[in-house]
Structure formats: structure tokens, C-alpha cells
Design an enzyme around this catalytic site. Structure first.
Site, mmCIF file in Angstrom:
data_model
loop_
_atom_site.group_PDB
_atom_site.id
_atom_site.type_symbol
_atom_site.label_atom_id
_atom_site.label_comp_id
_atom_site.label_asym_id
_atom_site.label_seq_id
_atom_site.Cartn_x
_atom_site.Cartn_y
_atom_site.Cartn_z
ATOM 1 N N GLU A 83 8.023 -6.254 -10.704
ATOM 2 C CA GLU A 83 7.158 -5.091 -11.069
ATOM 3 C C GLU A 83 7.907 -4.017 -11.714
ATOM 4 O OE1 GLU A 83 4.706 -3.727 -7.565
ATOM 5 O OE2 GLU A 83 4.214 -5.816 -7.269
ATOM 6 N N ARG A 136 9.798 -0.840 -8.924
ATOM 7 C CA ARG A 136 8.988 -0.654 -10.182
ATOM 8 C C ARG A 136 9.957 0.007 -11.131
ATOM 9 N NH1 ARG A 136 5.187 0.338 -6.255
ATOM 10 N NH2 ARG A 136 4.407 -1.668 -5.918
ATOM 11 N N THR A 180 9.633 2.139 -3.258
ATOM 12 C CA THR A 180 9.255 1.006 -4.371
ATOM 13 C C THR A 180 9.231 1.742 -5.747
ATOM 14 O OG1 THR A 180 7.077 0.935 -3.679
ATOM 15 C CG2 THR A 180 8.436 -0.409 -2.798
ATOM 16 N N GLY A 196 4.294 3.618 2.138
ATOM 17 C CA GLY A 196 4.325 3.230 3.855
ATOM 18 C C GLY A 196 3.017 3.516 4.592
ATOM 19 N N GLU A 198 0.288 2.259 5.338
ATOM 20 C CA GLU A 198 -0.235 1.495 6.174
ATOM 21 C C GLU A 198 0.443 1.342 7.490
ATOM 22 O OE1 GLU A 198 -0.352 0.825 2.729
ATOM 23 O OE2 GLU A 198 -2.430 1.181 3.197
ATOM 24 N N ASN A 274 -3.163 6.581 0.730
ATOM 25 C CA ASN A 274 -4.411 6.501 1.596
ATOM 26 C C ASN A 274 -3.892 7.467 2.812
ATOM 27 O OD1 ASN A 274 -2.843 3.866 2.048
ATOM 28 N ND2 ASN A 274 -3.342 4.253 3.784
ATOM 29 N N ASP A 319 -8.474 2.984 1.589
ATOM 30 C CA ASP A 319 -7.149 2.746 1.110
ATOM 31 C C ASP A 319 -7.288 3.030 -0.603
ATOM 32 O OD1 ASP A 319 -4.613 1.801 0.921
ATOM 33 O OD2 ASP A 319 -5.272 -0.342 0.289
ATOM 34 N N LYS A 346 -7.407 3.810 -8.433
ATOM 35 C CA LYS A 346 -7.983 2.634 -7.423
ATOM 36 C C LYS A 346 -9.486 2.911 -7.258
ATOM 37 C CE LYS A 346 -4.795 0.635 -3.965
ATOM 38 N NZ LYS A 346 -4.560 0.794 -2.501
ATOM 39 N N ASN A 406 -4.574 -0.613 -10.510
ATOM 40 C CA ASN A 406 -3.778 -0.480 -9.478
ATOM 41 C C ASN A 406 -2.328 -0.028 -10.057
ATOM 42 O OD1 ASN A 406 -1.680 -1.336 -7.151
ATOM 43 N ND2 ASN A 406 -3.607 -1.804 -6.151
HETATM 44 CA CA CA Z 1 -2.442 1.949 0.662
#
Ligand code: CA
Length: 608
Positions: A83, A136, A180, A196, A198, A274, A319, A346, A406
């Protein structure tokens, strides 16, 4: 006098910087003027405003069909998608691959100059990585390559040898954090945030002194324990938009994509992820905005002080990470020149915001949207469809967590006035609160009902079927049978689509646009495609042979020739549910190990 001079010299030596000033380097001045230097690609997004527009035109709409392979480089064993956006400086390509391995390749020969492996403890880190073992990008500054490590370290390497110069600690993976995104350099500082949301985490982003790695400031994106002092006035204000003991759950608001910087406005822009867990009621905050999740923040690079914010998704339950590319451009809207920040979120809306004041200018759906029925013209606040705030019954919402757009980079061409957005036209997902939800430290805490986890541990578990009728849709209609992925050429001044081409999607690959009236798009299935930037005529469509795990393209010039470079290929991907210490899966006949491919006019035939 001699003594005085010597004393002065000694004093100068004592405060000599960790990096040398003699060799040509990437510095504040060259970063500020990156848009004019088409021959190099020195920073993530090409410019500090992430425009991905190159002034090069040797490869152009009349000759791009002659593109061939110049050379390719075997990146390594992989372990996920490529990515990263490579950087090109001083005859060398620098980039980062899975497990945060950094590499430098001689762009004249395609031979590796060095690579550096941070030796991440893969078994210990993997369970905390939400969405693939990816990076990335990196930053170049002075004589350093600055690289985020997925396990939470931030490392500066000597640009000529790849040897570590300093190392700092952003976060620990056992606390649920991973890193990332690509760092952004602003006023001698390295700006970087944590992913992170989630997992039960409290999002933040940091500034580090690029010379020493010392942390200069931290900005938490959501408030913490209210019995303790707030870290800053912005968090005191944010705390009013939460209730209950939300802070015990983390709150979310992580960063994993864009950071842009306007030196004139003296502002850094970030987008936040999110809320965590996903459904607002589980955050004990029903009906509240939950600042600053799913928000765009402008802060001062010197202090991290919040100058303005805009929250695209108050009370996010879907999200809708608002971390996507924050593209800075100067455009004319209704006859007025405007300094804007733009995001294809998104959530399916294309937002145009005054980047100096934070004033909302406009926002329109660029794909099909059902979570909201529109935006307040003055404030940009969404009118959320009440049924989108789901409960125990399942309902389909558009877009889904993959998003209308995204991380796949879009690009803005000032000649056409168009932005080229890799989009998913009909992204959707089914939501219901998980009645068996239990907060678990260090584990995925999304709190929505899902099917059994995938056996290979890769990707999210499937959602159940919807029982409630979906909310009404706004945005462009999608003809039945249309491919879901498309490249949308969007006019941000009028908020209308100019043209659209099938192929690609919101995740994987990406675009670059050039003064050669070109948009080059990398498609997640491994194709390299070129369109005329003004009309969208397809001029090239070739298979690279990489067939997946594709990253975004860059372009640069070396020894009088223009090149296009792209990385792709996944290698062997290990799922999150693998037993620690289990033997890694073996390469199969279809395994494609990652490669960096570099293209030039009249090169060798591309791919298979
Ligand atoms: Ca998310």
C-alpha cells in the site's frame, strides 16, 4: 581572535545536528516547492497537500500506449498488500513493505542499495492488526529516511546506508495500537498517528523532533478519564459530547491515512477514524456527537493546538473513518478563489472546506448514500436518516465500512480542475447491535453482529442478512449489473461528475495525474490503466502480472526520461487467527512475491 574562533567552532560542534548539511537533502524549502519539482517525488502524496499531480509531460496522452518495462525489483517475501507510495530522490527509490521493512533501490540499475528489517515480532503483533500487514509510506528529511514500524516504533535511518540513527516509541501493539500511515514533515517535526479503532483504543497523533526523535507534543483525538485534568481545552469541549463512562472503552478516533500540511496557513490537517465500539449506544453516548471521532482537525505544528475542526459524521455508528486523503488545492468556486481542503470520505460525500478558517463550503454524494439524506448547506452537518441509527434488527446501509472511497489515492489536476477518485459505487453493509457484545481488552470490539470469523483469519466476518427495509438513497444511481469499482472524475467546484470509467475501487492501487493530460490508475487486480485527464478516453490497459496487493503509482524523471513506478504483489499472507508459533504457510503456484515495477516509453513488454 583565534581562541574566540576556536571556542565558537567548539560550541558549533557541540550542537552539531545528527544529520549532515553538506549533501543535497530534502528540507523544508524543497518540500514546500515539491509541486514544481516534477523530476523527484520526495514526499507522501507528491506535495505537502497530497495533490499527486506531476508537471511532467514526456509521457502523455499521445504516446502512453508505448509504455514498457524499464526494470523491476523483487521487494521481498511480502505478507500483505503493497500500500506504500514509493519516494524518489537523488537517483534512488525509497519505500516500505510489509512488516515495515524499508528499502532503497538505485533507479538507474534497479539494484538494491540497502534494506532494513525492524524485525517485528510477527506472532505477537499480528492479533492487533485490524486490516492487513501494511504500511502506506515513509518520509525523507535531511539525511534521514523516517519510517513508522507497525508495532509502534518510529525509526530514522541514514539515507545512504539504511543504518538506524534514532528510534522512538509511539505506541505498543499490546495496547491495541498499530502504525500504518505515512508520516508528514512540518517545521522540522515528524507528524504521525496511530491506527486501531476496531480495538478499544484512545486515538492520538504525535509530533517528534526530526533531528532527535524526541516527542514534542501529543494530541488525543477523544477525551480520557474525566476525573483527571483534560490534556487541552479542545478535549474539555469534546468531553461535553460524550456521556457515561465512555472513556473506559477507549473511544476510537485513530489515524491511518492522510496528514497534509499548509506552511502558509501554518496548519497540519488530519482525519480521524471511527468511534469505538462502532454503534454509538455501546459508547454510552446515544444522540451525542462524540468529538473528535470521524472528524477533520487542523492543528498548529508548533504546539498541536486545535485551530478548527469539522466533523463529517457526528455520532458515527458505521465505521466511517474520516481519515481519507486531505487534498489541498486553490480552486475557483462561484468566481471566488478559494484555498480549500477536500476529502472523498468513506461516508460517500465529497467535502470542500476552507482550509484556513475551517468553514464548510460544500458537500455532495459522489456515490450512492443511505445513511444521510443530505448536508446542512451552511454548517455541513449531515441530516442522518433516523433508521440508520440501527438497533437489534438488521438494516443495510450505504456505503459500508469499505467506503465510497478509502485509502486508494485520488489526484487533482489543476489543468482540468478535476479530481480522480478510485471509488466503490455501491458499497454497503448490514448493521445490527451485537446482543452478545462484551467489552474485551486488546481484542476487536466493533459491537455489531457478524457471522462466524473467516477460517483463514483474513478480512472481516460476513454480516447477516438485512430484515428492515433500507433508508432512502441519494447520490448517483448505479445501473444494475455495473461493476462496483470505478474511477470518478469529479469537479470539486461544481460538485458534479465529469466522467467515469469502470475498474478499480476504493481499496487497492490508486492514481496519479500529470501535465501530459493523463490519469494513470493502478487497478487492484494488477492492471495499469491510463486515461486522458480531460475526457476519460482509455489510452492504455495492461496487466503487470502482479495480480493483486497493488499500491499507488508515482512518476519521476531521471537522466532526461520520465518513469512511472508501482509496487504490487502480496507474497504469503497469514491470517489473524493463526496459532502463534505455527509454521508459516508455504508458497503455492499462485503466490506472487512483491515487486517494484518501473515503466518508461518504449520499454520491454509489460507483464504476462
Ligand atoms: Ca475503522
Amino acid at each position: 581572535m583565534a581562541t574566540k574562533a576556536l571556542a565558537l567552532m567548539a560550541a558549533t560542534l557541540a550542537i552539531a545536528p545528527a544529520y549532515s548539511q553538506t549533501a543535497r537533502v530534502v528540507d523544508d524549502n524543497s518540500l514546500r516547492n515539491a509541486a514544481k519539482n516534477g523530476s523527484e517525488w520526495t514526499t507522501y502524496g507528491f506535495t505537502q497537500g497530497e495533490t499527486r499531480y506531476s508537471p511532467l509531460n514526456q509521457i502523455n496522452a499521445s504516446n502512453v500506449s508505448r509504455l514498457g518495462l524499464a526494470w523491476s525489483y523483487e521487494i521481498g517475501r511480502g505478507g500483505g498488500n503493497q500500500e506504500a507510495t514509493p519516494l524518489f530522490f537523488n537517483g534512488t527509490i525509497y519505500s516500505i513493505t510489509n512488516w515495515s521493512i524499508v528499502y532503497a533501490v538505485d533507479a538507474r540499475t534497479g539494484k538494491e542499495k540497502w534494506h532494513w528489517d525492524p524485525e517485528v515480532n510477527q506472532d505477537k503483533t499480528r492479533p492487533y492488526i485490524c486490516c492487513g500487514v501494511v504500511q502506506r509510506g515513509i518520509a525523507l528529511y535531511q539525511n534521514l529516511v523516517i519510517a513508522p514500524i507497525i508495532d509502534g516504533r518510529l525509526v530514522a535511518l541514514d539515507i545512504s546506508t539504511g543504518h538506524p540513527v534514532w528510534e522512538s516509541r509511539i505506541s505498543y501493539s499490546q495496547d491495541g495500537y498499530t502504525v500504518t500511515m505515512a508520516p508528514r514533515i512540518a517545521k522540522g517535526k515528524v507528524i504521525i498517528g496511530v491506527a486501531g479503532s476496531e480495538l478499544p483504543i484512545r486515538g492520538f497523533f504525535d509530533a517528534y523532533d526530526a533531528r532527535t526523535g524526541q516527542r514534542a507534543w501529543r494530541f488525543y483525538t477523544v477525551p480520557g478519564d474525566p476525573s483527571k485534568p483534560y490534556e487541552n481545552p479542545a478535549l474539555k469541549k469534546a468531553a461535553e459530547t460524550w456521556s457515561g463512562d465512555f472513556w473506559k472503552l477507549g473511544g476510537g478516533g485513530s489515524l491511518w491515512d492522510s496528514i497534509s500540511y499548509d506552511p502558509e496557513a501554518d496548519l497540519i490537517y488530519v482525519g480521524t477514524g471511527n468511534g469505538g465500539p462502532w454503534p454509538e449506544p455501546l459508547r454510552h453516548s446515544k444522540g451525542k456527537d462524540n468529538l473528535y471521532v470521524a472528524s477533520i482537525l487542523a492543528v498548529k505544528p508548533d504546539t498541536g493546538e486545535l485551530k478548527w475542526y469539522y466533523q463529517p459524521v457526528p455520532g458515527d455508528s458505521w465505521d466511517f473513518d474520516s481519515v481519507q486523503q486531505l487534498l489541498l488545492a486553490d480552486i475557483t468556486i462561484k468566481g471566488q478563489p478559494r484555498k480549500v481542503l477536500m476529502q472523498a470520505n468513506k461516508d460517500g460525500f465529497y467535502y470542500v472546506i476552507d482550509r484556513v478558517t475551517g468553514q464548510f463550503i460544500s458537500g455532495e454524494p459522489f456515490v450512492k448514500v443511505t445513511w444521510a439524506r443530505g448536508l446542512d448547506e451552511r454548517t455541513g452537518r449531515p441530516f442522518i436518516n433516523p433508521e440508520a441509527h440501527y438497533g437489534d434488527e438488521t438494516i443495510q446501509i450505504m456505503p459500508g465500512p469499505g467506503g465510497g472511497h478509502n485509502w486508494s489515492p485520488m489526484s487533482f489536476n489543476p489543468a482540468t480542475g478535476l479530481v480522480y477518485i478510485p471509488s466503490s459505487l455501491s458499497s454497503s453493509s448490514v448493521f445490527a447491535i451485537d446482543e452478545n457484545y462484551e467489552w474485551k481488552p486488546g481484542r476487536s470490539n466493533i459491537g455489531v453482529r457478524r457471522g462466524p470469523p473467516p477460517k483463514d483469519g483474513i478480512g472481516l466476518a460476513p454480516p447477516p442478512a438485512a430484515t428492515l427495509p433500507p433508508p432512502p438513497a441519494i447520490g448517483p444511481e448505479v445501473a444494475a449489473g455495473s461493476p462496483t469499482g470505478a474511477l470518478i472524475a469529479w469537479d470539486p467546484a461544481t460538485q458534479k461528475q465529469s466522467w467515469q470509467a469502470p475498474g478499480g475501487g476504493s481499496i487497492g492501487g490508486g492514481t496519479v495525474t500529470t501535465a501530459g493530460n493523463l490519469v494513470i490508475q493502478v487497478i487492484p487486480d494488477g492492471r495499469l490503466v491510463a486515461y486522458s485527464a480531460d475526457k476519460g478516453e482509455k489510452l492504455l490497459d495492461v496487466k503487470t502480472g502482479l495480480a493483486g496487493g497493488m499500491g499507488p503509482p508515482i512518476t519521476y524523471e531521471l537522466d532526461g526520461k520520465q518513469y512511472i513506478a508501482v509496487a504490487g504483489g502480496q507474497g504469503i499472507v497469514v491470517g489473524r487467527n493463526v496459532e502463534p508459533g505455527a509454521p508459516p504457510p508455504q508458497a503455492g503456484p499462485n503466490t506472487i512475491f512483491p515487486k517494484l515495477m518501473v515503466f518508461v516509453l518504449d520499454g520491454r513488454p509489460i507483464g504476462q
